[in-house]
Scaffold this active site. Sequence first.
Site, PDB file in Angstrom:
ATOM      1  N   GLU A   1      37.379  29.501  35.820  1.00  0.00           N
ATOM      2  CA  GLU A   1      37.662  29.157  34.431  1.00  0.00           C
ATOM      3  C   GLU A   1      37.909  27.669  34.257  1.00  0.00           C
ATOM      4  O   GLU A   1      37.530  27.075  33.236  1.00  0.00           O
ATOM      5  CB  GLU A   1      38.857  29.978  33.944  1.00  0.00           C
ATOM      6  CG  GLU A   1      38.513  31.460  33.805  1.00  0.00           C
ATOM      7  CD  GLU A   1      39.726  32.358  33.680  1.00  0.00           C
ATOM      8  OE1 GLU A   1      39.740  33.200  32.779  1.00  0.00           O
ATOM      9  OE2 GLU A   1      40.666  32.213  34.498  1.00  0.00           O
TER      10      GLU A   1
ATOM     11  N   GLY B   1      40.968  31.786  37.932  1.00  0.00           N
ATOM     12  CA  GLY B   1      41.324  30.568  37.220  1.00  0.00           C
ATOM     13  C   GLY B   1      40.541  29.361  37.680  1.00  0.00           C
ATOM     14  O   GLY B   1      40.330  28.420  36.904  1.00  0.00           O
TER      15      GLY B   1
ATOM     16  N   GLU C   1      39.326  39.304  38.468  1.00  0.00           N
ATOM     17  CA  GLU C   1      40.615  39.748  37.933  1.00  0.00           C
ATOM     18  C   GLU C   1      40.751  41.250  37.767  1.00  0.00           C
ATOM     19  O   GLU C   1      41.851  41.804  37.945  1.00  0.00           O
ATOM     20  CB  GLU C   1      40.882  39.056  36.584  1.00  0.00           C
ATOM     21  CG  GLU C   1      41.242  37.582  36.684  1.00  0.00           C
ATOM     22  CD  GLU C   1      40.023  36.668  36.617  1.00  0.00           C
ATOM     23  OE1 GLU C   1      40.202  35.472  36.409  1.00  0.00           O
ATOM     24  OE2 GLU C   1      38.873  37.172  36.786  1.00  0.00           O
TER      25      GLU C   1
ATOM     26  N   ALA D   1      44.475  31.929  40.624  1.00  0.00           N
ATOM     27  CA  ALA D   1      45.831  31.723  40.150  1.00  0.00           C
ATOM     28  C   ALA D   1      46.818  32.135  41.247  1.00  0.00           C
ATOM     29  O   ALA D   1      46.442  32.712  42.263  1.00  0.00           O
ATOM     30  CB  ALA D   1      46.076  32.524  38.875  1.00  0.00           C
TER      31      ALA D   1
END
Length: 259
Positions: A115, A112, A135, A67
């Site tokens: 994901e 991300g 994270e 991200a």
Amino acid sequence: MTEFNTVLLENNAGIATLTINQPKSLNALSSEVLSDISAAVDAVAADTSARVLVITGAGDKAFVAGANIKEMLPLSPEEGEALSKLGNDTFSKIANLAIPSIAAVNGFALGGGSELALSADIRIGSTAARLGQPEVGLGIIPGFGGTQRLSRIVGIAKAKELIYTGKVIKADEALSIGLLNQVVEVEELAETVEKLAKAIMKQAPNSVAASKEAIDKGIEMPLADALTLEAKYFGEQFAHENQTIGMTAFVEKGKPEFK
């Protein structure tokens, strides 16, 4: 080719390819990128000629490296939750598509990015792929589905290990734990994904869609209920002309021409 600000969308003979097109930032997921992915997936869902969705990243270094940390740094708790909802809503659109999706993981798929790959039905990685949920090393947790989809794919214990440590794993380890379906050489990735997509497209599209829905819904149910659901979808196939086409071709030793 359909162009958005940060992604590209192309449909080539039924194979829709969504490319995160921010190579200078290693295809990092900002809120703008997430919004563009969401709009592109909506376009795929509305395109009746699309039979398979392929997701990949531009450049030769990253699928999606993570991200946008600079964007996230000043967020309030409420803004952080809103960003998580945007990511989850976007990736759930991919997971809930009627057509199958394949993530072509061509490099770093972290946070991300991992994901995003997890939201696809199938993940094919090159030998350059690196996957992980780092994270906790940033003082946050996976927020775009990582705590939920990763555990469903690799098992709870392995997901906890990867998330708690923030470990980034190579393609061969990702393959061994079931995070990747297949690993190929970098130069073979595009061809391998195309062959897989074409193999799917040879099958009855209604049956592929029903199989996907039965798997995705059934995994959330007790086994007895899931088997009842499977029987329902199985029976429904006999109302479709493709069942007659497929079985007639089999009996007559021909090749089916599915509608």
